[in-house]
Scaffold this motif. Sequence first.
Motif, PDB file in Angstrom:
ATOM      1  N   UNK A 181      22.280  46.062  53.285  1.00 22.33           N
ATOM      2  CA  UNK A 181      23.662  45.623  53.068  1.00 22.33           C
ATOM      3  C   UNK A 181      23.756  44.123  52.832  1.00 22.33           C
ATOM      4  N   UNK A 182      22.865  43.347  53.454  1.00 18.04           N
ATOM      5  CA  UNK A 182      22.949  41.893  53.348  1.00 18.04           C
ATOM      6  C   UNK A 182      22.682  41.376  51.955  1.00 18.04           C
ATOM      7  N   UNK A 183      21.613  41.828  51.325  1.00 16.90           N
ATOM      8  CA  UNK A 183      21.270  41.330  49.986  1.00 16.90           C
ATOM      9  C   UNK A 183      22.283  41.784  48.939  1.00 16.90           C
ATOM     10  N   UNK A 184      22.722  43.060  48.919  1.00 17.48           N
ATOM     11  CA  UNK A 184      23.791  43.421  47.965  1.00 17.48           C
ATOM     12  C   UNK A 184      25.056  42.592  48.153  1.00 17.48           C
ATOM     13  N   UNK A 185      25.397  42.271  49.403  1.00 19.63           N
ATOM     14  CA  UNK A 185      26.585  41.443  49.652  1.00 19.63           C
ATOM     15  C   UNK A 185      26.391  40.048  49.066  1.00 19.63           C
ATOM     16  N   UNK A 186      25.226  39.459  49.273  1.00 17.85           N
ATOM     17  CA  UNK A 186      24.950  38.118  48.748  1.00 17.85           C
ATOM     18  C   UNK A 186      25.026  38.115  47.222  1.00 17.85           C
ATOM     19  N   UNK A 187      24.406  39.092  46.581  1.00 19.87           N
ATOM     20  CA  UNK A 187      24.391  39.160  45.110  1.00 19.87           C
ATOM     21  C   UNK A 187      25.805  39.381  44.568  1.00 19.87           C
ATOM     22  N   UNK A 214      31.170  33.335  40.891  1.00 21.42           N
ATOM     23  CA  UNK A 214      30.625  32.351  39.963  1.00 21.42           C
ATOM     24  C   UNK A 214      30.486  32.885  38.538  1.00 21.42           C
ATOM     25  N   UNK A 215      29.786  33.977  38.372  1.00 24.91           N
ATOM     26  CA  UNK A 215      29.506  34.461  37.015  1.00 24.91           C
ATOM     27  C   UNK A 215      30.698  35.170  36.380  1.00 24.91           C
ATOM     28  N   UNK A 216      31.537  35.799  37.182  1.00 25.21           N
ATOM     29  CA  UNK A 216      32.693  36.512  36.639  1.00 25.21           C
ATOM     30  C   UNK A 216      34.009  35.812  36.962  1.00 25.21           C
ATOM     31  N   UNK A 238      39.500  36.206  45.073  1.00 25.04           N
ATOM     32  CA  UNK A 238      39.299  37.186  46.133  1.00 25.04           C
ATOM     33  C   UNK A 238      37.898  37.797  46.102  1.00 25.04           C
ATOM     34  N   UNK A 239      36.935  36.996  45.642  1.00 22.02           N
ATOM     35  CA  UNK A 239      35.546  37.475  45.584  1.00 22.02           C
ATOM     36  C   UNK A 239      35.052  37.892  46.966  1.00 22.02           C
ATOM     37  N   UNK A 240      35.400  37.143  47.991  1.00 23.19           N
ATOM     38  CA  UNK A 240      34.922  37.464  49.338  1.00 23.19           C
ATOM     39  C   UNK A 240      35.519  38.774  49.829  1.00 23.19           C
ATOM     40  N   UNK A 241      36.824  38.939  49.684  1.00 20.01           N
ATOM     41  CA  UNK A 241      37.469  40.153  50.170  1.00 20.01           C
ATOM     42  C   UNK A 241      36.972  41.389  49.422  1.00 20.01           C
ATOM     43  N   UNK A 242      36.815  41.253  48.114  1.00 18.35           N
ATOM     44  CA  UNK A 242      36.323  42.381  47.321  1.00 18.35           C
ATOM     45  C   UNK A 242      34.900  42.736  47.730  1.00 18.35           C
ATOM     46  N   UNK A 243      34.056  41.719  47.877  1.00 21.85           N
ATOM     47  CA  UNK A 243      32.655  41.953  48.231  1.00 21.85           C
ATOM     48  C   UNK A 243      32.533  42.615  49.598  1.00 21.85           C
ATOM     49  N   UNK A 252      28.768  39.241  56.939  1.00 20.42           N
ATOM     50  CA  UNK A 252      29.248  37.869  57.103  1.00 20.42           C
ATOM     51  C   UNK A 252      28.125  36.864  56.837  1.00 20.42           C
ATOM     52  N   UNK A 253      26.915  37.161  57.321  1.00 20.12           N
ATOM     53  CA  UNK A 253      25.792  36.235  57.154  1.00 20.12           C
ATOM     54  C   UNK A 253      25.483  36.007  55.679  1.00 20.12           C
ATOM     55  N   UNK A 254      25.629  37.050  54.862  1.00 21.52           N
ATOM     56  CA  UNK A 254      25.390  36.902  53.423  1.00 21.52           C
ATOM     57  C   UNK A 254      26.401  35.936  52.809  1.00 21.52           C
ATOM     58  N   UNK A 255      27.661  36.027  53.253  1.00 20.20           N
ATOM     59  CA  UNK A 255      28.678  35.083  52.769  1.00 20.20           C
ATOM     60  C   UNK A 255      28.379  33.673  53.253  1.00 20.20           C
ATOM     61  N   UNK A 256      27.848  33.549  54.484  1.00 19.35           N
ATOM     62  CA  UNK A 256      27.517  32.230  55.008  1.00 19.35           C
ATOM     63  C   UNK A 256      26.455  31.536  54.158  1.00 19.35           C
ATOM     64  N   UNK A 257      25.536  32.307  53.586  1.00 19.21           N
ATOM     65  CA  UNK A 257      24.480  31.709  52.751  1.00 19.21           C
ATOM     66  C   UNK A 257      25.090  30.888  51.615  1.00 19.21           C
ATOM     67  N   UNK A 258      26.230  31.333  51.115  1.00 18.98           N
ATOM     68  CA  UNK A 258      26.910  30.631  50.027  1.00 18.98           C
ATOM     69  C   UNK A 258      27.823  29.538  50.578  1.00 18.98           C
TER      70      UNK A 258
END
Length: 524
Positions: free
Chosen positions: A188-194, A201-203, A217-222, A389-395
């Motif tokens: 779940x972590x890596x798909x969330x980060x990607x 960023x890209x979209x 709303x990238x965070x909420x959607x992800x 949450x940790x995946x979002x923290x990476x960004x």
Amino acid sequence: MAAVKPEEITHLPTEQLQGLEYCIDSNPSWAECIALGFQHYILALGTAVMIPSFLVPLMGGSDGDKIRVVQTLLFVQGINTLLQTLFGTRLPTVIGASYAYMVPIISIIHDAKIATIENPEDRFHASMRAVQGALIVASSLKIILGFSQIWGLCSKFFSPIGMVPVISLVGFGLFDRGFPVVGRCVETGIPMLILFVLLSQYLKNFQALRYPFLERFALMISITVIWAYSHLLTVSGAYRHSADLTQRNCRTDRANLISAAPWMKIPYPLQWGAPTFNAGHCVGMMAAVLVSMIESTGAYKAASRLASATPPPAHILSRGIGWQGIGVLLDGLFGTMSGSSVSIENVGLLGSTRVGSRRVIQISAGFMIFFSMLGKFGALFASIPFTIFAAAYCVLFGLVASVGLSFLQFTNMNSLRNLFITGVSLFLGLSIPEYFREYTASALHGPAHTRASWFNALLNTIFLSSPTVAMLVSAFLDNTLERKKSGRDRGMPWWASFRAFKGDTRNEEFYTLPFNLNRFFPPS
């Protein structure tokens, strides 16, 4: 090959970041503000759940105790955020639980008088009351240093070159909350980060009805997509035969928050009983207060840049720290378990959404207070796996760190003096806390290990904080190493107009208190 003209490759320093759509005192529509406020609330849940989930079992508490602590923390977090945005720095910053308080709290939990209590529930209440007492006393340090303007006087020794390592390590120093946690459940972590990077960023230029929906709303959607995906893996039995640690990090039904949460409960002061006071506990907690002050100072400067505000003047920093002291006092009275400081992840979200509106953060505080009283609904959102949450923290932590690096544009980085200060401060700010972490992990106690537990908590708390170490090193070097000859190289000409409240007209526009309350807090 044709020569390139210097003006074609030179990027002049800019006081405000390009591309921010809404600044501190400009607001999107009410509907957008509410949606963005809810997104900030969802992000703030990560730390609000992580800290109690780790500490409550150590204290002997049950799942019911854990959800009550989470509810209380969110309730007071909402109040503190409103106080800070209305009367403190007035920057769009969420005031949430801080990891800086972990060492003194664990020291209290392991105190001989508390640890020997056999009944787990009694031990939990004794630990909670001891933590409350320490927070109440330690809050006086922030209140005094803030409202007396002492912290503002100290901030006059800070320069852009000295603050770069501090602001950067406010983000970089939390690297252990990022991918190391993501790695506990890569499914779940890596798909969330990607997905988060892809949408934000890209979209980001994709627009629905001329509105940048994906970027905002990238965070909420992800989180919604990956949370649903994680739940699908759980109910399909993907983790049925996995190790217990994997199941705790990956499954969506292991938090035990929803079943333990009441339908409605309003937190109130002294709900755990009368606080107890111990001098040793209070001294250790004061170290955490000092660390949170330094971390918050760096976070305020990052938030001001991401909200298109001027760097907060000395008077404003002091006022913000003073109101943070009031917040820590409320933490102690209500029993949130942890003291509070600026939420770094929410500062990063300002840059990700390009919305630095104060109103959005105030609405998010309303969500915190509302859902903290509706236990079942709040627990539903709080049951999101930590790896998401940790995946979002990476960004988001990385974005805050890069804002710190952006202050280098106002300094002369062709100066060996500045290169020395920046490099040594950054390296020691990462290296010394890492030594303390590794030592603690192997020896089960910090490098400071004497019979005086308060002294151990004091040193271990200070040197486990990357921004604090960076502040000590950079401030010392910057103010003792060729200081008089390096005024321009340090970036002081750029900073000078913002150091006093009336040095720039925008200071008054961004930081003046409402209801004509400035007469009670006269600018320096």
